[in-house]
Enzyme design. Structure first.
Site, PDB file in Angstrom:
ATOM      1  N   CYS A  73       1.654 -33.870  29.844  1.00  0.00           N
ATOM      2  CA  CYS A  73       2.278 -33.073  28.788  1.00  0.00           C
ATOM      3  C   CYS A  73       2.846 -31.785  29.388  1.00  0.00           C
ATOM      4  CB  CYS A  73       1.245 -32.828  27.683  1.00  0.00           C
ATOM      5  SG  CYS A  73       1.824 -31.880  26.267  1.00  0.00           S
ATOM      6  N   ASP A  97       7.515 -41.457  21.694  1.00  0.00           N
ATOM      7  CA  ASP A  97       7.231 -40.026  21.787  1.00  0.00           C
ATOM      8  C   ASP A  97       8.328 -39.265  21.051  1.00  0.00           C
ATOM      9  OD1 ASP A  97       6.834 -37.367  22.532  1.00  0.00           O
ATOM     10  OD2 ASP A  97       6.212 -37.883  24.565  1.00  0.00           O
ATOM     11  N   HIS A 148       3.456 -39.986  22.526  1.00  0.00           N
ATOM     12  CA  HIS A 148       3.052 -38.877  23.381  1.00  0.00           C
ATOM     13  C   HIS A 148       1.538 -38.915  23.598  1.00  0.00           C
ATOM     14  CE1 HIS A 148       3.883 -35.098  25.339  1.00  0.00           C
ATOM     15  NE2 HIS A 148       2.840 -34.551  24.744  1.00  0.00           N
TER      16      HIS A 148
END
Length: 282
Positions: free
Chosen positions: A160, A218, A250
């Site tokens: 991330c 995502d 995600h």
């Protein structure tokens, strides 16, 4: 030059280890983490780096009694250095690495004290200068060299927020042999102060091989931006590649959250290990 392509693939914690305070920031979370990596055969603990007068907590773990090990820096998500990130470090240590997970938000605050993601982004994440992060990661490499590791076999693995940092650190430090960026943002507009560069900006000049792992579902990183990154990588000379998992969103590796996708996570970690070994970081 190697072709860059988007591959659609459907296929007990250590003493003083981090992990007491990410629940608030990470809500909603799963009932419990799926993966628990023990410390059997490992030596783990906390150290402190000092960078420009700032103390940086560092979780470190390696196979017990071994040195001259390859180095793996694990760069956290926005939730910081917590037990899941420590567990990922232990997974790499079980594979023969000295794994290092620094607290890169210590100057701005403790993510575990922030009640929601929007506030976390405003109070901490957008206030972290890339230059500080690059310096802190350089300090990790220096610590590894002083503690008997082989920094000529240096890998970086980030998730991330840490995925974006992984791309940038691969461009920053030519000693990195290989890197794996899990669902790190590639394009941003506008850029927060202190964060002027994004992976799309360095793609064509990148020389370190980076493997990007992304989810087609995502919503924060549209596939169109992934395709843009693939095109930019194609204009450069690095042996980089991107894999997109069609059924993953995600944070598909975050096994403490509902976003976890076990199939994609397992495949991603296997690909990461193979990537590091193929490119001299294992």
């Amino acid at each position: 030059m190697t072709e860059r392509r988007m591959a659609m693939n459907d296929n007990a914690s250590a003493p003083q280890a981090p992990g007491n305070g990410f629940a608030a920031a990470a809500q909603p979370v799963a009932a419990q983490s799926v993966i628990h990596t023990d410390t059997d055969g490992l030596a783990a603990g906390m150290a402190t780096l000092t960078v420009d007068g700032q103390d940086i907590p560092l979780y470190h773990v390696r196979p017990a009694g071994q040195d001259k090990l390859p180095v793996m820096i694990v760069v956290s998500e926005i939730f910081g250095l917590h037990e899941h990130i420590a567990d990922v470090a232990r997974r790499f240590a079980k594979q023969g690495y000295l794994a290092l997970a620094p607290d890169l938000f210590v100057r701005q605050g403790d993510p575990s004290t922030i009640p929601d993601i929007n506030t976390l982004m405003a109070r901490i994440i957008r206030k972290v200068p890339d230059a500080h992060v690059m310096g802190d990661l350089d300090a990790c490499v220096a610590w590894a060299a002083k503690n008997g590791a082989d920094v000529d076999r240096l890998g970086v693995n980030g998730f991330c927020w840490g995925g974006r940092i992984t791309w940038l650190y691969a461009a920053h430090n030519p000693r990195v042999k290989a890197a794996v960026a899990w669902y790190g943002k590639l394009v941003a507009d506008p850029n927060p102060p202190g964060q002027p560069t994004h992976p799309i900006h360095i793609a064509s000049s990148l020389t370190v091989p980076v493997l990007g792992l992304y989810g087609a579902k995502d919503t924060g990183i549209p596939v169109a931006t992934v395709e843009q990154m693939i095109a930019a990588l194609g204009a450069g000379t690095s042996d980089s590649a991107i894999v997109v998992y069609p059924d993953a969103g995600h944070a598909f590796n975050a096994d403490y959250r509902p976003t976890y996708n076990a199939k994609a996570a397992r495949d991603g970690f296997a690909r990461a290990l193979a990537w590091f070994r193929e490119h001299g970081a294992g």
